[in-house]
Design a protein around this motif. Structure first.
Motif, PDB file in Angstrom:
ATOM      1  N   THR B   8       0.861  -1.179   0.000  1.00  0.00           N
ATOM      2  CA  THR B   8       0.000   0.000   0.000  1.00  0.00           C
ATOM      3  C   THR B   8       0.895   1.226   0.000  1.00  0.00           C
ATOM      4  OG1 THR B   8      -0.071   0.340   2.401  1.00  0.00           O
ATOM      5  CG2 THR B   8      -1.615  -1.299   1.466  1.00  0.00           C
ATOM      6  N   ASP B   9       0.286   2.392  -0.060  1.00  0.00           N
ATOM      7  CA  ASP B   9       1.136   3.592  -0.106  1.00  0.00           C
ATOM      8  C   ASP B   9       1.846   3.838   1.218  1.00  0.00           C
ATOM      9  OD1 ASP B   9      -1.076   4.351   1.299  1.00  0.00           O
ATOM     10  OD2 ASP B   9      -1.158   6.366   0.460  1.00  0.00           O
ATOM     11  N   ARG B  10       1.431   3.124   2.282  1.00  0.00           N
ATOM     12  CA  ARG B  10       2.140   3.375   3.536  1.00  0.00           C
ATOM     13  C   ARG B  10       2.959   2.190   4.039  1.00  0.00           C
ATOM     14  NH1 ARG B  10      -2.709   4.195   8.030  1.00  0.00           N
ATOM     15  NH2 ARG B  10      -3.675   2.165   7.752  1.00  0.00           N
ATOM     16  N   ASN B  16      15.685   2.283   0.948  1.00  0.00           N
ATOM     17  CA  ASN B  16      16.078   0.886   0.823  1.00  0.00           C
ATOM     18  C   ASN B  16      14.892  -0.052   0.596  1.00  0.00           C
ATOM     19  OD1 ASN B  16      18.919   1.210   1.246  1.00  0.00           O
ATOM     20  ND2 ASN B  16      18.491   1.563   3.421  1.00  0.00           N
ATOM     21  N   PRO B  17      14.081   0.209  -0.433  1.00  0.00           N
ATOM     22  CA  PRO B  17      12.908  -0.651  -0.659  1.00  0.00           C
ATOM     23  C   PRO B  17      13.300  -2.111  -0.911  1.00  0.00           C
ATOM     24  CG  PRO B  17      13.246   0.852  -2.512  1.00  0.00           C
ATOM     25  CD  PRO B  17      14.166   1.289  -1.415  1.00  0.00           C
ATOM     26  N   GLY B  18      14.550  -2.348  -1.335  1.00  0.00           N
ATOM     27  CA  GLY B  18      15.001  -3.726  -1.541  1.00  0.00           C
ATOM     28  C   GLY B  18      15.060  -4.546  -0.263  1.00  0.00           C
ATOM     29  N   ARG B  19      15.032  -3.877   0.891  1.00  0.00           N
ATOM     30  CA  ARG B  19      15.046  -4.606   2.163  1.00  0.00           C
ATOM     31  C   ARG B  19      13.641  -4.986   2.631  1.00  0.00           C
ATOM     32  NH1 ARG B  19      19.344  -0.687   5.366  1.00  0.00           N
ATOM     33  NH2 ARG B  19      21.113  -1.110   3.994  1.00  0.00           N
ATOM     34  N   ALA B  20      12.621  -4.564   1.900  1.00  0.00           N
ATOM     35  CA  ALA B  20      11.236  -4.820   2.328  1.00  0.00           C
ATOM     36  C   ALA B  20      10.784  -6.211   1.899  1.00  0.00           C
ATOM     37  CB  ALA B  20      10.316  -3.760   1.744  1.00  0.00           C
ATOM     38  N   HIS B  21       9.983  -6.838   2.757  1.00  0.00           N
ATOM     39  CA  HIS B  21       9.442  -8.172   2.481  1.00  0.00           C
ATOM     40  C   HIS B  21       7.964  -8.168   2.845  1.00  0.00           C
ATOM     41  CE1 HIS B  21      13.516 -10.017   2.171  1.00  0.00           C
ATOM     42  NE2 HIS B  21      13.822  -9.036   2.991  1.00  0.00           N
ATOM     43  N   TYR B  22       7.184  -8.910   2.047  1.00  0.00           N
ATOM     44  CA  TYR B  22       5.740  -8.941   2.288  1.00  0.00           C
ATOM     45  C   TYR B  22       5.206 -10.363   2.426  1.00  0.00           C
ATOM     46  CZ  TYR B  22       6.403  -4.152   0.873  1.00  0.00           C
ATOM     47  OH  TYR B  22       6.861  -2.862   0.807  1.00  0.00           O
ATOM     48  N   ASP B  23       6.116 -11.352   2.447  1.00  0.00           N
ATOM     49  CA  ASP B  23       5.621 -12.732   2.544  1.00  0.00           C
ATOM     50  C   ASP B  23       5.340 -13.110   3.995  1.00  0.00           C
ATOM     51  OD1 ASP B  23       8.717 -12.703   2.446  1.00  0.00           O
ATOM     52  OD2 ASP B  23       8.224 -14.617   3.404  1.00  0.00           O
TER      53      ASP B  23
END
Lengths: 227, 227
Positions: B8-10, B16-23
Motif C-alpha cells: 500500500t502507499d504506507r 532501501n525498498p530492496g530490504r522490504a518483504h511482504y511474505d
C-alpha cells in the motif's frame, strides 16, 4: 544534573504511576544504555512507528535518517515534526505464581516534543561521530569521516528533552498473598543483550587485526547487570 | 502460508525498498521471535509510542494492557483505535570503513490497522495463556490461571495482519569501492539477546526446584543465530 523534568498531562502514566521517574540521572542513564529508539509521528492522521538510531548529547537527542525519509522531510519544515520517541530495555522475565502477575522488568523513556532538522554541516558531522561512538566506543577515530556529499545526504533530527518520563519495573514477582502457598516456581529470568565475536568483512585485508576497542564492547552492553 | 501481504502507499519504505518483504513466512518468523512491540497511536492529534507485550495467533496479533490505559479504553469504542505496531530485533552492529556506511543488521515488522478490544472471557483467557507461553514455553501449565475478576481487569487489543511489511538488513558492510584499501577494520559484531540463570523469588519455598521448561529458554531467544 539539574531539576527534574516537569510532569504534564501526557507524561504521567495512567497505569502504575509509582514506576514513573522524572529525574535527569535516571532518564539519561536509560537513554545512554541504548542506540535504537522507536520514533512515532503522525502521517495523514494515522500513527507511524519507525525503528531509528539515536544518541543523546546534553539535553538533546538526535535521530538518524536519510534525506528522503518521511519524518526527515517533515522535520525540515518551519513547524518541525511532532514526535514521540520511546526507548525500552527489557531486563528480565517476571514469572509469578498466577498468570495475571506475569510481567517484565524493563527500563523505558518516552520523550514528547517537536523534532527539527539539523542543517549545519559541522553539527551534522559531530552528531554522526557521536552516533558511531555510541555503538562502538573508539570507532569514530578509526574510520573515514563523512565528506560533504555524504553529510548532505544524511538527515538528522534534533529533539529537546523537555517533556520526558522514565518508567522502570524491577525486583521480583508481586504475587497475591493467597497464592504464596501454591506449588509453582516463582522468580525472574534475567534477559541480557550481549555482543558476539567480531566477524571481518569478506573483502577485508586479513593483515588488519580486530581493533582493541572492540574488545571493550561488552562494557557498553545496553542491559545493566543485576537488574 | 497464503499469498503475500498487499503493498500500500504506507507500507512501502521510501528508503532501501530492496530490504522490504511482504511474505507471511518472513513476517510471522519476525513476530514470533519477540514479545515486546512498540504501539503507536494518536492522542489529541499527537503521536504516542508505548512499549507493549504482544503475541501472534494466525493472522491476528494481540496486545496486552490494563483496562485503565488510554489505548485500551479507546480500543473499546465502536470505531476501534488506529495504530501502528512495530517489532524490531537488532542482530549486529555493521562497522564499515566510512562513517556513512555504518549500520545495523536488524529484522523489523510494521503493522498498520485498527485495534479492537477483545471482550469474550474465554478468548481473553486463551490469549493470556498464549502470552505467557510466548515468554516462557511450558509456563502456562504451571501457574494459577486468571480468575473472572482478573480477566475483567485485563484489557487485550486485537489487530489483524492486513497492512503489513517486514524490513531486513543482513550481511556485511557495503563499503564504497574507493574505500576498500583504507587501513580500517571492517565487519560486523553480532548482537544477541540471552537469558541468564533463573533467580527464585525471595518468598519461594526453597524445596520448589527451577522447572525443566526454563532450561529450554535459550532455544527461544529472540535473536536468530547466524544473522
Amino acid at each position: 544534573m539539574g531539576a527534574d523534568y516537569p510532569t504534564t498531562d501526557r507524561n504521567v502514566p495512567t497505569r502504575n504511576p509509582g514506576r514513573a521517574h522524572y529525574d535527569r540521572t535516571t532518564v539519561h542513564a536509560i537513554l545512554d544504555s541504548g542506540f535504537l529508539c522507536h520514533l512515532g509521528f503522525v502521517r495523514d492522521g494515522a500513527p507511524v512507528v519507525l525503528p531509528t538510531m539515536y544518541v543523546r548529547h546534553g539535553e538533546q537527542i538526535y535521530l538518524h535518517g536519510s534525506t528522503g525519509s518521511r519524518p526527515m522531510l517533515a522535520g525540515r519544515g518551519e513547524e518541525g515534526l511532532p514526535v514521540c520517541v520511546t526507548v525500552t530495555h527489557v531486563d528480565a522475565l517476571v514469572l509469578a505464581r498466577s498468570a495475571m502477575h506475569h510481567s517484565l522488568n524493563y527500563r523505558s523513556v518516552m520523550v514528547h516534543g517537536t523534532a527539527r532538522a539539523v542543517t549545519d554541516t559541522d553539527h551534522k558531522a559531530a552528531v554522526l561521530d557521536a552516533l558511531v561512538e555510541r555503538v562502538a566506543p573508539g570507532r569514530s577515530q578509526d574510520i573515514r569521516p563523512a565528506d560533504a556529499r555524504e553529510l548532505a545526504a544524511t538527515a538528522l533530527l534534533r529533539l529537546e528533552l523537555a517533556e520526558v518520563s522514565a518508567k522502570v519495573r524491577e525486583g521480583g514477582p508481586n504475587d497475591d498473598e493467597e497464592d504464596l502457598g501454591l506449588p509453582h516456581w516463582s522468580g525472574i529470568v534475567p534477559v541480557r543483550t550481549v555482543h558476539g565475536a567480531p566477524e571481518p568483512a569478506a573483502d577485508l585485508d586479513p593483515s588488519i587485526p580486530v581493533p582493541a576497542y572492540l574488545d571493550d564492547l561488552d562494557r557498553t552492553l545496553r542491559t545493566a547487570a543485576g537488574r
